[in-house]
Enzyme design. Sequence first.
Site, PDB file in Angstrom:
ATOM      1  CE  LYS A  55      -3.862  -1.979   2.482  1.00 49.45           C
ATOM      2  NZ  LYS A  55      -4.377  -2.341   3.776  1.00 49.45           N
ATOM      3  CD  GLN A  99      -3.800  -4.646   6.666  1.00 49.75           C
ATOM      4  OE1 GLN A  99      -3.705  -3.660   5.951  1.00 49.75           O
ATOM      5  NE2 GLN A  99      -4.379  -5.775   6.262  1.00 49.75           N
ATOM      6  CG  ASP A 122     -10.321  -0.840   4.205  1.00 47.18           C
ATOM      7  OD1 ASP A 122     -10.147  -0.907   2.971  1.00 47.18           O
ATOM      8  OD2 ASP A 122      -9.748  -1.574   5.026  1.00 47.18           O
TER       9      ASP A 122
END
Length: 299
Positions: A55, A99, A122
């Site tokens: 990422k 995460q 997200d």
Amino acid sequence: MDKAQIIDGKAYAEGLRARVARDVQILSNTHGLTPGLGVVLVGDDPASQIYVRNKGVQAVQAGMRSFETRLPADATLEEVLGAVRAFNADPSVHGFLVQLPLPKHLPEAEILEAIDPAKDADGIHLINAGLLASGLDGAAPCTPVGCILLIKHIRGNNLSGLEAVVIGRSNIVGKPVAQLLLRENCTVTIAHSRTRDLAAVCRRADILIAAVGQPELVRGDWIKPGATVIDVGVNRLPAPEKGVGKTRLVGDVCFAEALEVAGAVTPVPGGVGPMTIACLLRATLIAACRQNEIVVPEI
Ligand code: NAD
């Protein structure tokens, strides 16, 4: 019948990242604004480490700023919330994520709800789930957005009236992808572990999305001839033919059988997988525009 088209998600994701990079450059030139993507990583899960590194690298390649907060596996809830609040307050971070999976002692729901919904890259905050379910603009989860982009790449922008079947009802894939298909005016069925005669339900689908986590669950005779099949599943199986201890990845769809029946199908790997980070960069660019009241580019 001809074999199905193999949907090259890797190539599509590369193109998408190039378009994001172009728009980041324009944003920087015209508004002096550089989008920033942050990640909070707790612990040392090896898969998460690789994912977070990718990422960061891809964000920088797209011209964005990349921020990482790493905490040890025994970090306290207060420490993790502190990292989340710091990103919430930092104007150079426009989108960030925590995460997953988190170490077991940490309350996932409480931590995710602490993310500022405007910076929820997200798209998993309850506010964003609610906006999506209400057909309003918010942040949608990245993998489902990637699925829709691939479907439109194959079938064009008008999906109106098509029968779509989604197998799986998770909050991160199944439900949001079903909401996005509904927004496109598809007739959507969500199937799951308790669905009766799953094969017959799937055979109705012009668009079939498998997000289950069961290797090769979907067989060729479950697929309507000509259907677009999107395989989200990532399953690692032993591959002794490749050497001792070696593994291979397979999806939730039996790819060889799908090739004989479908109109188009995503491979695993190289289908949906590469779309997720590309869509995360896209989401960060969109968030940066919205936070600064700049018109969001069409990407
Ligand atoms: P999950 O375990 O949260 O949900 C799985 C869903 O499948 C559940 O809703 C369950 O009801 C359904 N299900 C289970 N067994 C079934 C069966 N036999 N028949 C019908 N339905 C069944 O999983 P998830 O997080 O939604 O992920 C699904 C798959 O997608 C996994 O393989 C995961 O690794 C993969 N995934 C890939 C990406 C990516 O490529 N970027 C991102 C997220 C998830």
